[in-house]
Design a protein around this motif. Structure first.
Motif, PDB file in Angstrom:
ATOM      1  N   GLY A  13       9.173  -7.921   2.354  1.00 19.76           N
ATOM      2  CA  GLY A  13       9.049  -6.871   3.324  1.00 19.76           C
ATOM      3  C   GLY A  13       7.118  -6.393   3.187  1.00 19.76           C
ATOM      4  O   GLY A  13       6.490  -7.155   2.406  1.00 19.76           O
ATOM      5  N   ARG A  14       7.352  -5.322   3.533  1.00 21.31           N
ATOM      6  CA  ARG A  14       6.015  -4.949   3.037  1.00 21.31           C
ATOM      7  C   ARG A  14       6.011  -4.142   2.650  1.00 21.31           C
ATOM      8  O   ARG A  14       6.409  -3.086   2.586  1.00 21.31           O
ATOM      9  N   VAL A  15       5.924  -4.715   0.786  1.00 22.20           N
ATOM     10  CA  VAL A  15       6.351  -3.553  -0.235  1.00 22.20           C
ATOM     11  C   VAL A  15       4.915  -3.722  -1.283  1.00 22.20           C
ATOM     12  O   VAL A  15       5.456  -3.150  -2.535  1.00 22.20           O
ATOM     13  N   GLN A  16       4.145  -4.290  -0.953  1.00 21.93           N
ATOM     14  CA  GLN A  16       2.359  -4.283  -1.958  1.00 21.93           C
ATOM     15  C   GLN A  16       1.190  -3.309  -1.522  1.00 21.93           C
ATOM     16  O   GLN A  16       1.674  -3.100   0.523  1.00 21.93           O
ATOM     17  N   GLY A  17       0.636  -2.893  -1.409  1.00 20.79           N
ATOM     18  CA  GLY A  17      -0.266  -1.421  -0.643  1.00 20.79           C
ATOM     19  C   GLY A  17       0.959  -0.652  -0.292  1.00 20.79           C
ATOM     20  O   GLY A  17      -0.452   0.468   0.796  1.00 20.79           O
ATOM     21  N   VAL A  18       1.461  -0.330  -0.315  1.00 21.71           N
ATOM     22  CA  VAL A  18       2.383   0.880  -0.069  1.00 21.71           C
ATOM     23  C   VAL A  18       3.174   1.606  -1.070  1.00 21.71           C
ATOM     24  O   VAL A  18       4.198   2.842  -0.887  1.00 21.71           O
ATOM     25  N   SER A  19       2.938   1.752  -2.032  1.00 15.59           N
ATOM     26  CA  SER A  19       2.934   2.785  -3.195  1.00 15.59           C
ATOM     27  C   SER A  19       4.345   1.438  -3.093  1.00 15.59           C
ATOM     28  O   SER A  19       5.095   3.361  -3.910  1.00 15.59           O
ATOM     29  N   TYR A  20       5.036   1.070  -3.103  1.00 20.97           N
ATOM     30  CA  TYR A  20       6.234   0.877  -4.243  1.00 20.97           C
ATOM     31  C   TYR A  20       6.768   1.214  -5.093  1.00 20.97           C
ATOM     32  O   TYR A  20       7.421   1.297  -5.324  1.00 20.97           O
ATOM     33  N   ARG A  21       5.549   0.806  -6.152  1.00 22.59           N
ATOM     34  CA  ARG A  21       5.865   0.421  -7.162  1.00 22.59           C
ATOM     35  C   ARG A  21       5.954   2.032  -7.847  1.00 22.59           C
ATOM     36  O   ARG A  21       6.755   2.204  -8.051  1.00 22.59           O
ATOM     37  N   ALA A  22       5.548   2.742  -7.663  1.00 24.79           N
ATOM     38  CA  ALA A  22       4.746   4.176  -8.033  1.00 24.79           C
ATOM     39  C   ALA A  22       5.721   5.413  -6.992  1.00 24.79           C
ATOM     40  O   ALA A  22       6.849   6.191  -8.537  1.00 24.79           O
ATOM     41  N   TRP A  23       6.788   4.647  -6.091  1.00 27.26           N
ATOM     42  CA  TRP A  23       7.539   5.515  -5.294  1.00 27.26           C
ATOM     43  C   TRP A  23       9.690   5.154  -6.331  1.00 27.26           C
ATOM     44  O   TRP A  23       9.694   5.526  -6.364  1.00 27.26           O
ATOM     45  N   THR A  24       9.098   3.776  -6.753  1.00 27.61           N
ATOM     46  CA  THR A  24      10.353   3.150  -7.644  1.00 27.61           C
ATOM     47  C   THR A  24      10.559   3.698  -9.123  1.00 27.61           C
ATOM     48  O   THR A  24      11.447   4.220  -9.311  1.00 27.61           O
TER      49      THR A  24
END
Length: 94
Positions: A13-24
């Motif tokens: 989905g739209r999961v890069q450039g939206v802080s997904y890794r930091a949030w995870t």
């Protein structure tokens, strides 16, 4: 420990450039899970979670929603991954 569960996931989905890794990382650390998260070249995010089965299931539910700016279209879960060698949760370069 019979209730230990380790899964690998790919989030699309739209999961890069939206802080997904930091949030995870923040969510996994808060739940006491071990593993890692990284971006993939195709625009998806890959992660490995290891911990009590109930806690891993809770994390999977969180990943299906993601952080505020993300749009999660799909979470593919693979069971039976090898647990990480070191404890803790890391953001890896992808």
């Amino acid at each position: 420990m019979s209730d230990l569960r380790t899964v690998s996931i790919i989030v699309r989905g739209r999961v890069q450039g939206v802080s997904y890794r930091a949030w995870t990382k923040e969510k996994a650390d808060g739940l006491g899970l071990s593993g890692w998260v990284r971006n993939r070249p195709d625009g998806s995010v890959e992660a490995l979670f290891s911990g009590p089965a109930e806690t891993v299931e809770r994390m999977l539910g969180l990943c299906r929603k993601g952080p505020l700016l993300a749009r999660v279209d799909d979470v593919a879960v693979s069971e039976g991954a090898a647990p990480p060698i070191t404890p803790g949760f890391a953001v890896e370069r992808g």
